[in-house]
Design an enzyme around this catalytic site. Structure first.
Site, mmCIF file in Angstrom:
data_model
loop_
_atom_site.group_PDB
_atom_site.id
_atom_site.type_symbol
_atom_site.label_atom_id
_atom_site.label_comp_id
_atom_site.label_asym_id
_atom_site.label_seq_id
_atom_site.Cartn_x
_atom_site.Cartn_y
_atom_site.Cartn_z
ATOM 1 N N ASP A 191 -63.131 -4.795 -46.676
ATOM 2 C CA ASP A 191 -63.619 -3.574 -47.162
ATOM 3 C C ASP A 191 -65.000 -3.785 -46.931
ATOM 4 O O ASP A 191 -65.749 -4.055 -47.901
ATOM 5 C CB ASP A 191 -63.429 -3.517 -48.598
ATOM 6 C CG ASP A 191 -63.846 -2.150 -49.179
ATOM 7 O OD1 ASP A 191 -63.443 -1.135 -48.395
ATOM 8 O OD2 ASP A 191 -64.475 -1.942 -50.152
ATOM 9 N N PRO A 241 -66.838 -4.570 -56.732
ATOM 10 C CA PRO A 241 -66.776 -5.019 -58.096
ATOM 11 C C PRO A 241 -65.264 -5.366 -58.401
ATOM 12 O O PRO A 241 -64.938 -6.111 -59.520
ATOM 13 C CB PRO A 241 -67.217 -3.979 -59.046
ATOM 14 C CG PRO A 241 -66.630 -2.636 -58.073
ATOM 15 C CD PRO A 241 -66.799 -3.178 -56.700
ATOM 16 N N GLY A 242 -64.439 -5.288 -57.531
ATOM 17 C CA GLY A 242 -63.031 -6.079 -57.671
ATOM 18 C C GLY A 242 -61.962 -4.920 -57.879
ATOM 19 O O GLY A 242 -60.846 -5.317 -58.435
ATOM 20 N N GLY A 243 -62.186 -3.658 -57.696
ATOM 21 C CA GLY A 243 -60.981 -2.674 -58.023
ATOM 22 C C GLY A 243 -59.951 -2.998 -56.904
ATOM 23 O O GLY A 243 -58.707 -3.108 -57.433
ATOM 24 N N CYS A 248 -64.881 -8.901 -49.006
ATOM 25 C CA CYS A 248 -66.038 -8.248 -49.488
ATOM 26 C C CYS A 248 -65.605 -7.485 -50.682
ATOM 27 O O CYS A 248 -65.392 -6.214 -50.776
ATOM 28 C CB CYS A 248 -66.564 -7.216 -48.466
ATOM 29 S SG CYS A 248 -66.612 -7.870 -46.865
ATOM 30 N N CYS A 277 -65.964 3.070 -46.837
ATOM 31 C CA CYS A 277 -66.248 4.459 -47.552
ATOM 32 C C CYS A 277 -67.203 5.385 -46.971
ATOM 33 O O CYS A 277 -68.135 5.974 -47.520
ATOM 34 C CB CYS A 277 -66.724 4.060 -49.032
ATOM 35 S SG CYS A 277 -68.185 3.135 -49.261
ATOM 36 N N ASP A 334 -67.725 -12.607 -52.495
ATOM 37 C CA ASP A 334 -68.679 -11.656 -52.385
ATOM 38 C C ASP A 334 -70.022 -12.462 -52.324
ATOM 39 O O ASP A 334 -70.101 -13.822 -52.718
ATOM 40 C CB ASP A 334 -68.976 -10.659 -53.611
ATOM 41 C CG ASP A 334 -69.674 -9.628 -53.504
ATOM 42 O OD1 ASP A 334 -69.275 -8.383 -52.797
ATOM 43 O OD2 ASP A 334 -71.014 -9.716 -53.756
ATOM 44 N N ASP A 385 -70.762 -15.575 -48.240
ATOM 45 C CA ASP A 385 -70.852 -14.610 -47.207
ATOM 46 C C ASP A 385 -69.482 -14.712 -46.360
ATOM 47 O O ASP A 385 -69.204 -15.986 -45.802
ATOM 48 C CB ASP A 385 -71.957 -14.924 -46.451
ATOM 49 C CG ASP A 385 -72.131 -13.942 -45.242
ATOM 50 O OD1 ASP A 385 -71.227 -13.227 -44.857
ATOM 51 O OD2 ASP A 385 -73.345 -13.736 -44.882
#
Length: 445
Positions: A330, A262-264, A259, A383, A283, A311
């Site tokens: 994540d 944005p790619g961090g 998942c 998070c 993603d 997915d």
């Protein structure tokens, strides 16, 4: 008449109206700033008002309510009055005269004479009578909800899971400004070099005490720096940096980031597996996949990152069993750990959201479980700070997959090394970073 494109208070009202209709504050702010003609000083004021009003919404509504009770107030007028109350209560450096003059001028420009008169009357009544005392709220649960401006259900859940004392510390911390953090791209620069360079270019920077490759910036927007533009660093919260640290990555590994947008975390993984490694980043949304590719290219890591729109629950379409040395899930979550950074979360989410997300989290974990090699590790992170999406998800997964076991989650700086649990909970009050949960599941041979 005001020139809205040059007026941070008028633009703040516009952003707040859109956020109240469901828009994301960070996206609206970014768009408004890009289209405006504001100085950096006014951009700072605009940002402070928008986030401040959202952050303290329940408190501000409590202060405002006696002065508008029983009156039908249009949303933009309501938001205008909230911005005035916020400035009066929380921004000591702003003169009351300036707040009144600007607010009345906005009411005059955006509405008719009746609205201008109403806003003028409310402002002067507040100045004359003062705001109601919080201590007048006798119900303790309602008192804490209004004081900290957090939905009652969140306080109730945190009280039950963590105790009232810890909950109060968390609630106090999330109303403090979010720290600006960035992660160094160790393929291009060292932490020492980055700190020295930024400090020499009018930034105030110190090394992170939380994450090995992190820095904390207290002056200036690091996303506008030369180091960001050339891919030597990326903006990321310190807690989020701990995820890749916990994965026990080695050069040359093959990794699934299930998942990824944005790619961090994707780029952090790519740094550590090196040019001979490979990261498959998934993603659900094609636009977000493009963002992953853009970030990887900016940081010079695109050769080892392969981004696809899929997915993660359909991973069978892309990968055979036992394909990956490491897998990161994540997971999509309620984001309760991000309340300091994304204050609207505290009003938008419900307990039922966490219960629904728990099911999705479990579905993703179940789908990827067979794809990790024997002795390989699945790292699960969120998070959020709610057990429904963290510990409970781990418990349910292990019941279904006895071939996995929880192993100790370790970070480079050995955070919370004396804890009694194998997983790692980071709360917003611990290190002034985002709330995060990280667990590592090893597949038995």
């Amino acid at each position: 008449m005001i020139d809205k494109q040059r007026n941070p208070r008028a633009l703040a009202v516009d952003v707040l109206v859109k956020v109240n209709k469901g828009a994301y504050s960070n996206i609206e702010l970014k768009n408004i700033i890009a289209d405006s003609q504001l100085s950096q000083l006014d951009i700072n004021l605009l940002t402070e008002i928008v986030y401040g009003v959202i952050q303290h919404k329940l408190t501000l509504d409590y202060f405002l309510s006696p002065f508008v009770e029983g009156k039908k107030v249009q949303d933009w007028v309501h938001q205008l009055l909230l911005t005035a109350v916020f400035q009066m209560v929380y921004l000591d450096r702003v003169p009351t005269r300036a707040i009144f003059n600007e607010s009345i001028e906005i009411a005059k420009t955006e509405g008719h004479s009746g609205i201008r008169a109403f806003v003028t009357g409310v402002l002067h009544a507040m100045q004359r009578k003062g705001f109601p005392e919080l201590d007048a709220i006798k119900d303790q649960k309602n008192y804490r909800s209004v004081k900290y401006s957090v939905a009652p259900w969140i306080i109730k859940e945190l009280d039950a899971q963590l105790g009232e004392s810890k909950t109060n510390r968390i609630l106090a911390s999330i109303n403090q400004p979010a720290r600006q953090a960035a992660r160094i791209n160790t393929q291009k620069i060292t932490q020492v070099q980055a700190v020295d360079y930024l400090n020499a270019h009018e930034y105030k920077v110190i090394p992170s005490e939380v994450a090995e490759d992190g820095i904390v910036v207290s002056n200036g927007s690091v996303a506008r720096s030369e180091l960001f533009q050339n891919g030597s660093l990326t903006v990321q919260d310190e807690s989020a940096m701990l995820v890749a640290e916990a994965m026990q990555l080695e050069s040359g590994m093959t990794v699934l980031d299930a998942c990824a947008a944005p790619g961090g975390k994707t780029t952090h993984i790519a740094q550590q597996v090196g040019e001979n490694g490979h990261v498959l980043a998934l993603d659900l949304h094609p636009k977000k996949v493009a963002l992953i590719r853009t970030n990887a290219k900016r940081m010079g890591l695109n050769t080892q990152v392969e981004a696809k729109a899929l997915d993660a629950r359909k991973i069978d379409l892309l990968a055979e069993d036992n394909s990956f040395d490491r897998i990161l899930v994540d997971a999509p979550c309620s984001g309760i750990g991000l309340i300091r950074r994304k204050p609207e979360i505290r009003y938008e989410k419900a307990l039922t959201d966490s219960e629904k997300l728990h099911k999705i989290q479990l579905e993703i974990l179940n789908a990827v479980a067979a794809k990790v090699k024997n002795n390989g590790i699945i790292t699960y992170s969120t998070c959020t700070i709610l057990k429904q999406e963290n510990e409970n998800t781990m418990t349910d997964f292990l019941k279904l997959h006895p071939e996995f076991e929880l192993i100790q989650t370790s970070t480079k700086k050995q955070l919370k090394s004396s804890r009694t649990t194998p997983y790692l909970n980071i709360y917003p009050d611990d290190f002034e970073s985002d709330g995060f949960f990280i667990a590592c599941l090893q597949k038995r041979a």
